[in-house]
Design an enzyme around this catalytic site. Structure first.
Site, short mmCIF file in Angstrom:
data_model
loop_
_atom_site.label_atom_id
_atom_site.label_comp_id
_atom_site.label_asym_id
_atom_site.label_seq_id
_atom_site.Cartn_x
_atom_site.Cartn_y
_atom_site.Cartn_z
N CYS A 45 -3.68 -3.79 4.61
CA CYS A 45 -2.65 -4.05 3.81
C CYS A 45 -2.66 -5.06 2.64
CB CYS A 45 -1.45 -4.22 4.72
SG CYS A 45 -0.66 -2.87 5.86
N HIS A 98 8.66 2.59 -9.03
CA HIS A 98 7.41 2.80 -9.55
C HIS A 98 6.78 1.54 -10.19
CE1 HIS A 98 7.98 7.06 -9.11
NE2 HIS A 98 6.54 7.35 -9.43
N GLU A 103 9.56 1.85 5.17
CA GLU A 103 8.30 1.69 4.82
C GLU A 103 7.36 3.02 4.95
OE1 GLU A 103 6.00 -2.12 4.32
OE2 GLU A 103 5.09 -1.12 5.85
#
Length: 128
Positions: free
Chosen positions: A32, A77, A116
């Site tokens: 991550c 985005h 998530e």
């Protein structure tokens, strides 16, 4: 006939946005730490008394407008790390961020759940 003066309900409305991020505070080599993206799903929970005049707690359309302006337009985005307050954009911090951004406009907000992935989420219920 049902009396609405004492009917307490909780509504749930779901939204989605796409965003990238990385986690700067994970151990070296953690996957991550690399830039990656998620298809986030956000559930807003609102709780309160049904208005006897309208039969609603809150108009879903009002929630749609507030989410679009306060969250979707700011996060969709985007690289979440570039947004003040989301420099370490864990699911936990993102849930609290969404709560903070919406609570003033949605006083009935009782919880925010951020998904998530399809099997990992965090629910934030505000500060006690």
């Amino acid at each position: 006939m049902l009396s609405f003066r004492t009917v307490i309900v909780e509504l749930r409305k779901e939204y989605r946005f796409e965003a990238a991020h990385h986690l700067p505070r994970v151990p070296a080599g953690h996957k991550c730490a690399r830039l990656h993206g998620h298809s986030y799903r956000v559930e807003l929970h609102v709780r309160g008394a049904v208005d006897p005049a309208t039969g609603w707690l809150v108009d879903f359309g009002v929630l749609d407008d507030i989410f679009a302006e306060q969250i979707h337009s700011r996060l969709d985005h985007r690289n979440l790390n570039d947004i003040p307050g989301l420099e370490n954009s864990t699911c936990e911090i993102l849930a609290a961020f969404v709560w903070s951004a919406l609570r003033g406009a949605v006083p009935q907000l009782s919880a925010v759940t951020v998904w998530e992935t399809t099997d990992a989420s965090c629910t934030y219920r505000g500060e006690d």
